[in-house]
Design an enzyme around this catalytic site. Structure first.
Site, PDB file in Angstrom:
ATOM      1  N   ASP A  71       9.499   4.142   0.395  1.00  0.00           N
ATOM      2  CA  ASP A  71       8.288   4.713   0.983  1.00  0.00           C
ATOM      3  C   ASP A  71       8.306   4.420   2.483  1.00  0.00           C
ATOM      4  OD1 ASP A  71       5.868   5.554   1.830  1.00  0.00           O
ATOM      5  OD2 ASP A  71       4.666   4.354   0.450  1.00  0.00           O
ATOM      6  N   TYR A 101       0.839  -1.197   0.000  1.00  0.00           N
ATOM      7  CA  TYR A 101       0.000   0.000   0.000  1.00  0.00           C
ATOM      8  C   TYR A 101       0.873   1.246   0.000  1.00  0.00           C
ATOM      9  CZ  TYR A 101      -3.582   3.337   1.360  1.00  0.00           C
ATOM     10  OH  TYR A 101      -4.442   4.401   1.385  1.00  0.00           O
ATOM     11  N   LYS A 158       2.795  10.557   8.160  1.00  0.00           N
ATOM     12  CA  LYS A 158       2.383  10.087   9.479  1.00  0.00           C
ATOM     13  C   LYS A 158       3.185  10.716  10.629  1.00  0.00           C
ATOM     14  CE  LYS A 158       0.591   5.764   7.548  1.00  0.00           C
ATOM     15  NZ  LYS A 158      -0.848   5.678   7.653  1.00  0.00           N
TER      16      LYS A 158
HETATM   17  C1  LIG Z   1       3.454   3.034   3.147  1.00  0.00           C
HETATM   18  C2  LIG Z   1       2.411   4.086   2.933  1.00  0.00           C
HETATM   19  N1  LIG Z   1       2.537   4.955   1.913  1.00  0.00           N
HETATM   20  C3  LIG Z   1       1.632   5.931   1.688  1.00  0.00           C
HETATM   21  C4  LIG Z   1       0.524   6.052   2.478  1.00  0.00           C
HETATM   22  C5  LIG Z   1      -0.483   7.144   2.190  1.00  0.00           C
HETATM   23  O1  LIG Z   1      -0.437   8.097   3.197  1.00  0.00           O
HETATM   24  P1  LIG Z   1      -1.703   9.063   3.441  1.00  0.00           P
HETATM   25  O2  LIG Z   1      -2.785   8.198   4.010  1.00  0.00           O
HETATM   26  O3  LIG Z   1      -1.186  10.115   4.377  1.00  0.00           O
HETATM   27  O4  LIG Z   1      -2.072   9.618   2.096  1.00  0.00           O
HETATM   28  C6  LIG Z   1       0.339   5.184   3.555  1.00  0.00           C
HETATM   29  C7  LIG Z   1      -0.843   5.282   4.420  1.00  0.00           C
HETATM   30  O5  LIG Z   1      -1.176   4.420   5.196  1.00  0.00           O
HETATM   31  C8  LIG Z   1       1.302   4.157   3.782  1.00  0.00           C
HETATM   32  O6  LIG Z   1       1.157   3.288   4.783  1.00  0.00           O
END
Ligand SMILES: Cc1ncc(COP(=O)(O)O)c(C=O)c1O
Length: 451
Positions: free
Chosen positions: A253, A151, A280
């Site tokens: 990421d 994700y 986050k």
């Molecule tokens: C690994 C990862 N990348 C990107 C995101 C997307 O972040 P946001 O929910 O702040 O758009 C998340 C969200 O859970 C994530 O866990």
């Protein structure tokens, strides 16, 4: 489930039910985020207090969700409350830069090896989107490679193969690019190469085959929804050597996994990315995202006296509320705080595994530092395919989450659960004892896993 369970702590209270009735009139499914857990309706929260949540019916829960792993200091962390309160009195957003964005930028750049420069946005999704665009602008190529089941938020290209199923994920040696929503453009699918986590040979082969069109490999060092499994050293080495050989960038990421250590997850697992994405925890509970990395690659954003290769703006990007909250939160996240989280995480994973061994139950636990995930599987999954739960396994995990709710603990199912700095060893022991009790008393249900 017994009658008292339905009436007890587990069941959603009257005020939550009334709220959901109202919400269903204005939201198509009663909520405004697909990620909200509902059983069958969501629990409405009134407030947070450190490691705990209090719902609108006055019930108190230990929070192992932390707004999807954001709240590393729990709720209402005093330094964040003070910093945001002070900033509110000075203004919430300006069309000019503020000193607060430099404070947070310096902190992240000083901490993370490989981060020379940074840019703030509002969400992790936005950060991933701009990191991919930056890789495209730098390499002149458009496709990406990503891990099946991982994700990365809402940008179309990373949504590909995010929720593949046994019916559509294709052969193991050739994972399909699976659309996430009906009508997803075929052109998007054609620009995503799906890799399997920890399959070094496949990664080398696919990166080699598609090298001339790949801008970047997007890699969460420990993708939560793909199993929260640690990367093997040979997988990291394969990704790195193939990327360097073919001039493909690596985007780490770390939106979720940055909480794995003082220097983040890439440093922990030996990955040397060109670009990073954060979100986050770096916002201290306020909306945030960031793209960071090597100065040479980040120069695509350079707007000093010229049109940048990649223009990037955003009305609320680097808004001072997120900046001061993030700075206060990250400043308190010192070596001592990480040591405490590591100790709590090791204690919990150790106790959960001991309970599994004691009961001979077909479960296992993955995770590092303040992250953990319970799998209703006898052996540790190696990738998303192995971590994918059957209907029977999903039913068992739902029952486990109910057992936790009954005991006053919120445990996310199917994703990473997390710990926070205000938690104590007594909180950890509670989480472990609920699991132990579940294994002791639900043998009937657990037997369904063997069927
Ligand atoms: C690994 C990862 N990348 C990107 C995101 C997307 O972040 P946001 O929910 O702040 O758009 C998340 C969200 O859970 C994530 O866990």
């Amino acid at each position: 489930m017994t009658a008292s369970d339905t009436e007890g702590h587990n069941s959603v209270g009257r005020l939550s039910r009334e709220a959901f009735d109202r919400a269903r009139r204005v939201f198509i499914d009663g909520t405004t985020r697909v990620t909200i857990e509902r059983d069958p309706i969501p629990r409405y929260m009134e407030r947070g207090e450190g490691a705990y949540l209090v719902d609108v019916d006055g019930r108190r829960f230990l929070d192992l969700n932390g707004n999807f792993t954001t709240l590393i200091h729990g709720h209402r962390f005093e330094p964040v409350v003070e910093a945001v309160t002070r900033q509110l009195q000075s203004g919430t957003c300006f069309a000019n830069p503020t000193l607060a964005e430099i404070d947070l930028a310096e902190l992240v750049c000083d901490r993370v090896p490989g981060v020379e420069t940074i840019r703030f946005v509002n969400t992790g999704s936005e950060a991933v989107m701009f990191a991919i665009k930056a890789a495209r602008a730098f390499t002149g190529r458009s496709a990406i490679a990503k891990i099946e089941g991982a994700y990365h938020g809402a940008y179309d290209w990373v949504e590909v193969s995010q929720a593949s199923t046994p019916d559509n994920w294709g052969p193991g040696h050739e994972p399909a690019a699976v659309p996430y929503y009906r009508g997803m453009p075929a052109s998007v699918l054609g620009e995503v190469v799906t890799l399997r986590f920890n399959d070094a040979e496949l990664a080398e082969a696919l990166i080699g085959t598609h090298a001339d069109r790949l801008a970047a490999i997007v890699l969460d060092p420990m993708p939560s929804r793909a199993g929260l499994i640690a990367p093997t050293p040979d997988f990291i080495a394969a990704i790195q050597s193939a990327a360097r050989r073919h001039g493909v960038l690596i985007i780490a990421d770390e939106v979720l996994s940055f909480r794995q250590g003082y220097e983040g997850a890439s440093a922990r697992h030996g990955l040397k990315p060109d670009l990073f994405t954060f979100g986050k925890i770096i916002g201290g509970g306020m909306p945030i995202g960031a793209i960071a990395g090597r100065r040479e690659v980040m120069s695509v954003f350079d707007a000093n006296g010229k049109k940048p290769a990649l223009p990037q703006g955003g009305t609320f990007s680097a808004n001072p509320l997120s900046m001061v909250a993030g700075f206060a939160s990250m400043l308190a996240l010192d070596h001592g705080a990480f040591k405490h989280l590591e100790m709590l995480g090791d204690r919990l994973r150790g106790q959960l595994l001991a309970a599994i061994a004691r009961h001979g139950a077909p479960f296992t636990v993955s995770g590092v530092a303040s992250l953990f995930r319970i799998h209703p599987k006898p052996a540790l999954p190696r990738d998303f395919r192995e971590a994918t739960m059957s209907a029977a396994e999903t039913a068992v995990m739902n029952e486990l989450s109910r057992a936790y709710a009954t005991a006053g603990v919120i445990l996310p199912s199917g994703a990473a659960a997390c710990l926070s700095t205000p938690m104590t060893t007594a909180d950890i022991d509670l989480v472990a004892s609920v699991f132990d009790e579940f294994l002791a008393t639900r043998a009937d249900l657990i037997e369904s896993l063997a069927a």
